[in-house]
Design an enzyme around this catalytic site. Structure first.
Site, PDB file in Angstrom:
ATOM      1  N   ARG A 267       0.785  -1.287   0.173  1.00  0.00           N
ATOM      2  CA  ARG A 267       0.000  -0.157  -0.130  1.00  0.00           C
ATOM      3  C   ARG A 267       0.825   1.245   0.046  1.00  0.00           C
ATOM      4  NH1 ARG A 267      -4.604   2.309  -1.468  1.00  0.00           N
ATOM      5  NH2 ARG A 267      -5.993   3.257   0.339  1.00  0.00           N
TER       6      ARG A 267
ATOM      7  N   SER B 255      -7.519   1.137   3.235  1.00  0.00           N
ATOM      8  CA  SER B 255      -8.068   0.685   1.962  1.00  0.00           C
ATOM      9  C   SER B 255      -9.213  -0.190   1.920  1.00  0.00           C
ATOM     10  CB  SER B 255      -6.694  -0.147   1.128  1.00  0.00           C
ATOM     11  OG  SER B 255      -7.267  -0.690  -0.092  1.00  0.00           O
ATOM     12  N   SER B 256      -9.980  -0.125   0.764  1.00  0.00           N
ATOM     13  CA  SER B 256     -11.058  -1.343   0.802  1.00  0.00           C
ATOM     14  C   SER B 256     -10.675  -2.380  -0.064  1.00  0.00           C
ATOM     15  CB  SER B 256     -12.113  -0.323   0.195  1.00  0.00           C
ATOM     16  OG  SER B 256     -12.686   0.812   0.811  1.00  0.00           O
TER      17      SER B 256
ATOM     18  N   THR C  85      -4.053  -0.555  -7.311  1.00  0.00           N
ATOM     19  CA  THR C  85      -4.710   0.643  -7.384  1.00  0.00           C
ATOM     20  C   THR C  85      -3.933   1.994  -7.836  1.00  0.00           C
ATOM     21  OG1 THR C  85      -6.645   2.061  -6.623  1.00  0.00           O
ATOM     22  CG2 THR C  85      -5.114   1.279  -4.971  1.00  0.00           C
TER      23      THR C  85
ATOM     24  N   GLY D 111     -13.320  -0.950  -7.355  1.00  0.00           N
ATOM     25  CA  GLY D 111     -14.560  -0.126  -7.074  1.00  0.00           C
ATOM     26  C   GLY D 111     -14.644   0.701  -5.998  1.00  0.00           C
ATOM     27  N   GLY D 112     -13.307   1.117  -5.462  1.00  0.00           N
ATOM     28  CA  GLY D 112     -13.332   1.886  -4.374  1.00  0.00           C
ATOM     29  C   GLY D 112     -13.897   1.189  -3.146  1.00  0.00           C
TER      30      GLY D 112
ATOM     31  N   ASP E 266      -7.569   8.478   0.342  1.00  0.00           N
ATOM     32  CA  ASP E 266      -7.992   7.435   1.281  1.00  0.00           C
ATOM     33  C   ASP E 266      -7.942   7.729   2.651  1.00  0.00           C
ATOM     34  OD1 ASP E 266      -9.389   6.328  -0.480  1.00  0.00           O
ATOM     35  OD2 ASP E 266      -8.075   4.613  -0.915  1.00  0.00           O
TER      36      ASP E 266
ATOM     37  N   THR F  17      -9.453   0.756  -9.530  1.00  0.00           N
ATOM     38  CA  THR F  17      -8.515  -0.191  -9.035  1.00  0.00           C
ATOM     39  C   THR F  17      -8.732  -1.382 -10.011  1.00  0.00           C
ATOM     40  OG1 THR F  17      -8.995   0.394  -6.769  1.00  0.00           O
ATOM     41  CG2 THR F  17      -8.072  -1.929  -7.025  1.00  0.00           C
TER      42      THR F  17
END
Length: 560
Positions: free
Chosen positions: A93, A440-441, A387, A461-462, A411, A369
């Protein structure tokens, strides 16, 4: 130099779409957002590479063929199920730069200034992709690093055929952002026009950057002339990332999260991804509800799924962030069956709960992403999501480097202490701090049965990623759907705040919609939720089945 070979069948797929919803293979498979990248990964498997090798090659190829989200300017996560049943993860990340601060995006009035947490170079997090892929290779790779980066170098240098899907995206992004530096000429050929479908699109600057990475590995990006150009570009354009940020960046191998559902083992990412925690929490709720006895897509089904989402996202907002900055997160509690039982007991099956931004979950307490999936003939499996945040990230980058930077700083929670009904979160765990990873998702998932991969899945897709993957896993495990149908089935999304159900237009019946409204839900239609890439394994037939979401115009499964 020879051109990159593209088979007649691949050309057909690029122009006319996927030939079938599912692809079958006995030895290995890659499913990604671009069929060329999937083929690159399978070619590596055929040469004796393992799933890690194929994933690395696919990831770099997507940088070339799927620049909307494929990246070396962003970051992501890997979940790796080894053939012996052991599971590990890699966290690459992005991080906040050393010069970042909690109020860096605020004006004098204490409000976000000029959308600066999403637009402009202050929004760029220190990229992690190259470091993460290199770390995974150094520990588990089989083939030489240079061989894995070579296909992407050739794709960028020699070019590949522009598809209709990529062309339409190129026209849209160029029209929407005519002022941004790299996007002005990004998709244009020698004639100054956007490369048209059927023509060859070359990226010489990106090829040069990839060659440096091919030759020097991690140091080819985080040191040397590439790092110097990143620093120079940032200084010239108002960014704060420096060579010191790049040199200090390290990916982290982390212990995976593990949940269970009706005899299956579910593995996903720990924080700073919130996806694994939320997904396992929701699967526990569905197990408590005995969801398989509730008719799929019924009013009762949609209501229960939305209420589970509401609770998981409230817990996400209150508790989760970078574990290196939040050592006391109650992750084990959130994953426990007892916690799910308590949550379930407070779900009213006849009416909607209320999302209160001042109380988080307590009233009921007690767009880009890309994802790809890989399996090899030994039974190793990779679920990788990475992403740039928004589609084409911050839409900025150096013409000398040829890649686009992320806008992942968006984010972080941008206004300390301020949580609103519109969905802005202001809790402490995800406040900005130097070298901190933003929450993060992304939800790469591997479901195992008896230590073998049963389902490998993920999506872009966030914040919708978590719920898209959750529903697809549920479709396969609870409703016994085959992977392509599980991917294409109707999806909804509820993220606690704003308090609404987002649903896919034309896939939810009007009667169900009206019944949900009477229960107190607010519903908002959308065209599509998620772009899933999945693989299932039939142990009795020793057969892999792969499927790419039909909403991915260039996506596809490739196997052998």
């Amino acid at each position: 130099m020879k051109n990159v070979a593209i088979s007649c069948s691949l050309l057909f797929l690029l122009f006319f779409g996927q030939a079938n919803a599912q692809t079958y293979a006995e030895n290995g498979m890659v499913v990604s957002d671009h069929v060329i990248a999937s083929q690159v990964g399978v070619d590596i498997l055929k040469k004796g590479g393992n799933a890690i090798d194929a994933a690395i090659a696919t990831a770099f190829a997507l940088e070339v063929t799927h620049p909307e989200a494929g990246n070396i300017g962003g970051g992501g996560f890997i979940v790796f199920l080894k053939a012996n049943g052991e599971v590990t993860t890699f966290d690459f990340r992005e991080k906040a730069p050393l010069a970042a601060s909690p109020t860096m995006f605020l004006g004098e009035n204490g409000k976000i200034k000029d959308n600066s947490n999403h637009k402009g170079l202050l929004a760029v997090g220190v990229p992690g992709t190259v470091a993460g892929l290199y770390q995974a290779h150094q520990k588990y790779g089989k083939l030489p690093w240079a061989d894995l980066v070579k296909p992407s170098v050739e794709l960028a240098e020699n070019g590949f055929m522009m598809s209709w899907g990529l062309y339409n995206a190129a026209v849209n992004v160029t029209d929407q952002d005519p002022s941004e530096d790299i996007m002005i000429n990004y998709f244009k050929g020698a004639n100054g026009e956007i490369v048209k479908p059927g023509e060859t699109w070359k990226q010489p600057a990106l090829a040069k950057t990839l060659k440096e990475i091919q030759k020097h590995g991690r140091d080819g990006f985080y040191k040397g002339w590439v790092a110097q150009e990143i620093e120079d570009y940032m200084k010239a354009k108002g960014g704060i990332i420096t060579k010191a940020d790049l040199e200090k960046y390290e990916a982290v191998e982390r212990k995976p999260l593990k949940g269970t559902f009706n005899g299956y083992d579910i593995y996903s990412m720990p924080p700073p991804s919130s996806g694994g925690v939320a997904l396992i929490e929701m699967m526990n709720l569905m197990e408590e509800a005995n969801i398989s006895e509730i008719e799929f897509n019924s009013t009762a089904y949609v209501h229960l799924v939305a209420e589970a989402m509401r609770r998981a996202f409230a817990d996400r907002a209150k508790h989760l962030g970078d574990p290196d900055f939040n050592p006391d997160m109650p992750v084990d509690r959130l994953l426990s069956k007892d916690f799910a039982k308590m949550r379930y007991e407070n779900i009213d099956l006849t009416k909607a709960s209320i999302s209160d931004p001042s109380k988080f979950g307590h009233p009921y307490d007690g767009s880009s992403t890309t994802h790809f999936s890989v399996v090899d003939k030994e039974g190793n499996a990779i679920s990788l999501t990475y992403t740039l945040e928004n589609s084409y990230g911050v839409k900025m980058g150096s013409d000398k480097l040829g890649f686009i930077f992320n806008n992942e700083m968006g984010d972080f929670n941008p206004v300390p202490g301020e949580t609103t009904t519109g969905g802005q979160i202001g809790t402490d765990p995800n406040m900005i701090a130097p070298e901190k990873r933003m929450l993060s998702s992304m939800t790469p998932v591997i479901v195992a049965k008896d230590g073998k991969p049963y389902l490998v899945i993920g999506s872009p897709g966030g914040r919708t990623i978590i719920n898209t993957v959750f529903q697809t896993v549920l479709n396969v495990l609870a409703y016994d759907m085959r992977v392509d149908r599980a991917i294409e089935a109707m999806k909804i999304h509820h993220q606690w705040l704003p308090d609404r159900i987002l649903y896919e237009r034309n896939l939810l019946s009007p009667d169900t919609r009206d019944a949900l409204i009477k229960m107190g839900h607010t519903l908002t239609p959308t065209t599509n939720i998620g772009v899933l890439m999945g693989i299932t394994f039939d142990a009795s037939k020793k057969l892999y089945t792969g499927a790419a979401d039909s909403s991915s115009e260039d996506g596809g499964a490739r196997g052998y």
